[in-house]
Design a protein around this motif. Structure first.
Motif, PDB file in Angstrom:
ATOM      1  N   GLY A  76      46.167  49.033  34.839  1.00 54.49           N
ATOM      2  CA  GLY A  76      46.993  48.044  34.150  1.00 54.49           C
ATOM      3  C   GLY A  76      46.900  46.633  34.707  1.00 54.49           C
ATOM      4  O   GLY A  76      47.656  45.762  34.298  1.00 54.49           O
ATOM      5  N   VAL A  77      45.994  46.391  35.637  1.00 53.66           N
ATOM      6  CA  VAL A  77      45.877  45.075  36.255  1.00 53.66           C
ATOM      7  C   VAL A  77      44.876  44.232  35.467  1.00 53.66           C
ATOM      8  O   VAL A  77      43.812  44.714  35.084  1.00 53.66           O
ATOM      9  CB  VAL A  77      45.427  45.199  37.730  1.00 53.66           C
ATOM     10  CG1 VAL A  77      45.139  43.836  38.331  1.00 53.66           C
ATOM     11  CG2 VAL A  77      46.486  45.915  38.539  1.00 53.66           C
ATOM     12  N   SER A  78      45.208  42.983  35.235  1.00 56.97           N
ATOM     13  CA  SER A  78      44.319  42.054  34.535  1.00 56.97           C
ATOM     14  C   SER A  78      43.397  41.390  35.551  1.00 56.97           C
ATOM     15  O   SER A  78      43.856  40.679  36.447  1.00 56.97           O
ATOM     16  CB  SER A  78      45.145  40.991  33.814  1.00 56.97           C
ATOM     17  OG  SER A  78      44.314  39.938  33.396  1.00 56.97           O
ATOM     18  N   VAL A  79      42.098  41.626  35.394  1.00 52.84           N
ATOM     19  CA  VAL A  79      41.118  41.031  36.309  1.00 52.84           C
ATOM     20  C   VAL A  79      41.151  39.512  36.155  1.00 52.84           C
ATOM     21  O   VAL A  79      41.151  38.778  37.147  1.00 52.84           O
ATOM     22  CB  VAL A  79      39.705  41.585  36.024  1.00 52.84           C
ATOM     23  CG1 VAL A  79      38.663  40.862  36.856  1.00 52.84           C
ATOM     24  CG2 VAL A  79      39.659  43.073  36.310  1.00 52.84           C
ATOM     25  N   ALA A  80      41.208  39.041  34.934  1.00 50.43           N
ATOM     26  CA  ALA A  80      41.231  37.594  34.698  1.00 50.43           C
ATOM     27  C   ALA A  80      42.491  36.966  35.286  1.00 50.43           C
ATOM     28  O   ALA A  80      42.449  35.875  35.854  1.00 50.43           O
ATOM     29  CB  ALA A  80      41.135  37.310  33.206  1.00 50.43           C
ATOM     30  N   GLY A  81      43.622  37.666  35.168  1.00 48.48           N
ATOM     31  CA  GLY A  81      44.875  37.156  35.718  1.00 48.48           C
ATOM     32  C   GLY A  81      44.827  37.049  37.230  1.00 48.48           C
ATOM     33  O   GLY A  81      45.266  36.058  37.816  1.00 48.48           O
ATOM     34  N   LEU A  82      44.306  38.099  37.882  1.00 48.15           N
ATOM     35  CA  LEU A  82      44.189  38.056  39.338  1.00 48.15           C
ATOM     36  C   LEU A  82      43.209  36.979  39.783  1.00 48.15           C
ATOM     37  O   LEU A  82      43.431  36.299  40.793  1.00 48.15           O
ATOM     38  CB  LEU A  82      43.746  39.411  39.887  1.00 48.15           C
ATOM     39  CG  LEU A  82      44.853  40.430  40.134  1.00 48.15           C
ATOM     40  CD1 LEU A  82      44.274  41.739  40.620  1.00 48.15           C
ATOM     41  CD2 LEU A  82      45.861  39.916  41.126  1.00 48.15           C
ATOM     42  N   ALA A  83      42.122  36.823  39.052  1.00 42.81           N
ATOM     43  CA  ALA A  83      41.145  35.792  39.403  1.00 42.81           C
ATOM     44  C   ALA A  83      41.789  34.410  39.321  1.00 42.81           C
ATOM     45  O   ALA A  83      41.630  33.585  40.224  1.00 42.81           O
ATOM     46  CB  ALA A  83      39.938  35.875  38.471  1.00 42.81           C
ATOM     47  N   LEU A  84      42.528  34.175  38.262  1.00 42.47           N
ATOM     48  CA  LEU A  84      43.206  32.898  38.093  1.00 42.47           C
ATOM     49  C   LEU A  84      44.232  32.680  39.191  1.00 42.47           C
ATOM     50  O   LEU A  84      44.336  31.588  39.759  1.00 42.47           O
ATOM     51  CB  LEU A  84      43.869  32.857  36.709  1.00 42.47           C
ATOM     52  CG  LEU A  84      44.507  31.548  36.284  1.00 42.47           C
ATOM     53  CD1 LEU A  84      43.436  30.468  36.174  1.00 42.47           C
ATOM     54  CD2 LEU A  84      45.206  31.725  34.954  1.00 42.47           C
ATOM     55  N   GLU A  85      44.966  33.711  39.516  1.00 44.90           N
ATOM     56  CA  GLU A  85      46.003  33.632  40.543  1.00 44.90           C
ATOM     57  C   GLU A  85      45.422  33.320  41.920  1.00 44.90           C
ATOM     58  O   GLU A  85      46.050  32.646  42.724  1.00 44.90           O
ATOM     59  CB  GLU A  85      46.760  34.967  40.574  1.00 44.90           C
ATOM     60  CG  GLU A  85      47.977  34.990  41.454  1.00 44.90           C
ATOM     61  CD  GLU A  85      48.703  36.314  41.359  1.00 44.90           C
ATOM     62  OE1 GLU A  85      49.278  36.722  42.376  1.00 44.90           O
ATOM     63  OE2 GLU A  85      48.682  36.942  40.289  1.00 44.90           O
ATOM     64  N   HIS A  86      44.198  33.791  42.180  1.00 49.20           N
ATOM     65  CA  HIS A  86      43.597  33.606  43.498  1.00 49.20           C
ATOM     66  C   HIS A  86      42.541  32.511  43.537  1.00 49.20           C
ATOM     67  O   HIS A  86      41.842  32.335  44.528  1.00 49.20           O
ATOM     68  CB  HIS A  86      42.992  34.931  43.985  1.00 49.20           C
ATOM     69  CG  HIS A  86      44.034  35.935  44.320  1.00 49.20           C
ATOM     70  ND1 HIS A  86      44.506  36.831  43.392  1.00 49.20           N
ATOM     71  CD2 HIS A  86      44.732  36.153  45.465  1.00 49.20           C
ATOM     72  CE1 HIS A  86      45.435  37.581  43.953  1.00 49.20           C
ATOM     73  NE2 HIS A  86      45.603  37.186  45.204  1.00 49.20           N
ATOM     74  N   GLY A  87      42.380  31.775  42.438  1.00 48.93           N
ATOM     75  CA  GLY A  87      41.459  30.656  42.423  1.00 48.93           C
ATOM     76  C   GLY A  87      39.997  31.067  42.465  1.00 48.93           C
ATOM     77  O   GLY A  87      39.166  30.351  43.010  1.00 48.93           O
ATOM     78  N   VAL A  88      39.690  32.223  41.889  1.00 43.41           N
ATOM     79  CA  VAL A  88      38.320  32.736  41.862  1.00 43.41           C
ATOM     80  C   VAL A  88      37.886  32.830  40.404  1.00 43.41           C
ATOM     81  O   VAL A  88      38.687  33.180  39.527  1.00 43.41           O
ATOM     82  CB  VAL A  88      38.255  34.138  42.527  1.00 43.41           C
ATOM     83  CG1 VAL A  88      36.867  34.714  42.460  1.00 43.41           C
ATOM     84  CG2 VAL A  88      38.731  34.067  43.958  1.00 43.41           C
ATOM     85  N   ASN A  89      36.635  32.535  40.135  1.00 44.71           N
ATOM     86  CA  ASN A  89      36.105  32.667  38.785  1.00 44.71           C
ATOM     87  C   ASN A  89      36.140  34.144  38.386  1.00 44.71           C
ATOM     88  O   ASN A  89      35.752  35.012  39.164  1.00 44.71           O
ATOM     89  CB  ASN A  89      34.666  32.132  38.749  1.00 44.71           C
ATOM     90  CG  ASN A  89      34.092  32.157  37.360  1.00 44.71           C
ATOM     91  OD1 ASN A  89      33.874  33.216  36.787  1.00 44.71           O
ATOM     92  ND2 ASN A  89      33.816  30.980  36.832  1.00 44.71           N
ATOM     93  N   ALA A  90      36.595  34.428  37.172  1.00 43.78           N
ATOM     94  CA  ALA A  90      36.735  35.812  36.715  1.00 43.78           C
ATOM     95  C   ALA A  90      35.389  36.538  36.679  1.00 43.78           C
ATOM     96  O   ALA A  90      35.306  37.722  37.003  1.00 43.78           O
ATOM     97  CB  ALA A  90      37.389  35.850  35.339  1.00 43.78           C
ATOM     98  N   ASN A  91      34.315  35.840  36.294  1.00 44.56           N
ATOM     99  CA  ASN A  91      32.995  36.475  36.262  1.00 44.56           C
ATOM    100  C   ASN A  91      32.528  36.832  37.668  1.00 44.56           C
ATOM    101  O   ASN A  91      31.904  37.875  37.873  1.00 44.56           O
ATOM    102  CB  ASN A  91      31.977  35.561  35.586  1.00 44.56           C
ATOM    103  CG  ASN A  91      32.269  35.379  34.120  1.00 44.56           C
ATOM    104  OD1 ASN A  91      32.755  36.286  33.463  1.00 44.56           O
ATOM    105  ND2 ASN A  91      32.005  34.194  33.609  1.00 44.56           N
ATOM    106  N   LEU A  92      32.825  35.978  38.641  1.00 49.15           N
ATOM    107  CA  LEU A  92      32.477  36.267  40.026  1.00 49.15           C
ATOM    108  C   LEU A  92      33.249  37.487  40.517  1.00 49.15           C
ATOM    109  O   LEU A  92      32.691  38.375  41.169  1.00 49.15           O
ATOM    110  CB  LEU A  92      32.767  35.057  40.915  1.00 49.15           C
ATOM    111  CG  LEU A  92      32.483  35.208  42.399  1.00 49.15           C
ATOM    112  CD1 LEU A  92      31.007  35.485  42.636  1.00 49.15           C
ATOM    113  CD2 LEU A  92      32.922  33.960  43.154  1.00 49.15           C
TER     114      LEU A  92
END
Length: 140
Positions: free
Chosen positions: A40-56
Motif C-alpha cells: 500500500g505504499v506509494s513509491v512516487a509519494g516516498l520519492a517526493l517526500e525524500h527528495g529523490v527522483n521516482a524513476n531513480l
C-alpha cells in the motif's frame, strides 16, 4: 513526515557533485527501498517526500530485488519472442474501406444516387458539387 523519515532524509545524501549529482548512503537507500516494498505504499509519494527522483527510486528497488533473489532476473518479465518475417498475404491484400451509399434529391428535382462508393469517391463527388454555383444564387 515522521521522525524516522526525517532522519532518513538527512542521512541520504553523502556527497554532492559540482554538476548537481548526489551520492546516496547505501544504508539509507536500502531503508527507503524496504519502505517502498511495504503493501500500500506509494513509491512516487516516498520519492517526493525524500527528495529523490521516482524513476531513480524504482531503479534502486529493481536492483534490491535482483540482489535479494540472488542476482536472478526472475522479477523481470521474460522478453517476448517475435518473428522478423511477416506473412506475404497480408502485404498484398488491398486495404478494406467501408462502402458508403450516397443518395441526394435536390430541390430542382435532380436525383443523385451513388450505389456503393468508397470514401475517396464520395469525397471527390462532394468537392465537385460544392464547386458548382448554387441555382438560387444564379437567379437574377
Amino acid at each position: 513526515m515522521t521522525e524516522h523519515n526525517s532522519e532518513l532524509l538527512s542521512s541520504m545524501v553523502v556527497k554532492r557533485h559540482r554538476d548537481g549529482r548526489r551520492r546516496f548512503d547505501a544504508k539509507a537507500k536500502r531503508a527507503l527501498v524496504e519502505q517502498c516494498l511495504q503493501p500500500g505504499v506509494s513509491v512516487a509519494g516516498l520519492a517526493l517526500e525524500h527528495g529523490v527522483n521516482a524513476n531513480l527510486l524504482r531503479k534502486w528497488i529493481m536492483r534490491y530485488q535482483q540482489e535479494r533473489d540472488g542476482g536472478s532476473t526472475a522479477a523481470l518479465p521474460a522478453p517476448v519472442e517475435t518473428s522478423a518475417l511477416v506473412p506475404v498475404a497480408t502485404l498484398n491484400a488491398p486495404p478494406r474501406r467501408p462502402a458508403l451509399r450516397l443518395q441526394a434529391r435536390l430541390p430542382n428535382g435532380v436525383e443523385l444516387d451513388l450505389g456503393e462508393a468508397t470514401t475517396d469517391e464520395v469525397s471527390s463527388i462532394l468537392q465537385m458539387l460544392c464547386r458548382l454555383p448554387c441555382s438560387v444564387s444564379t437567379r437574377g
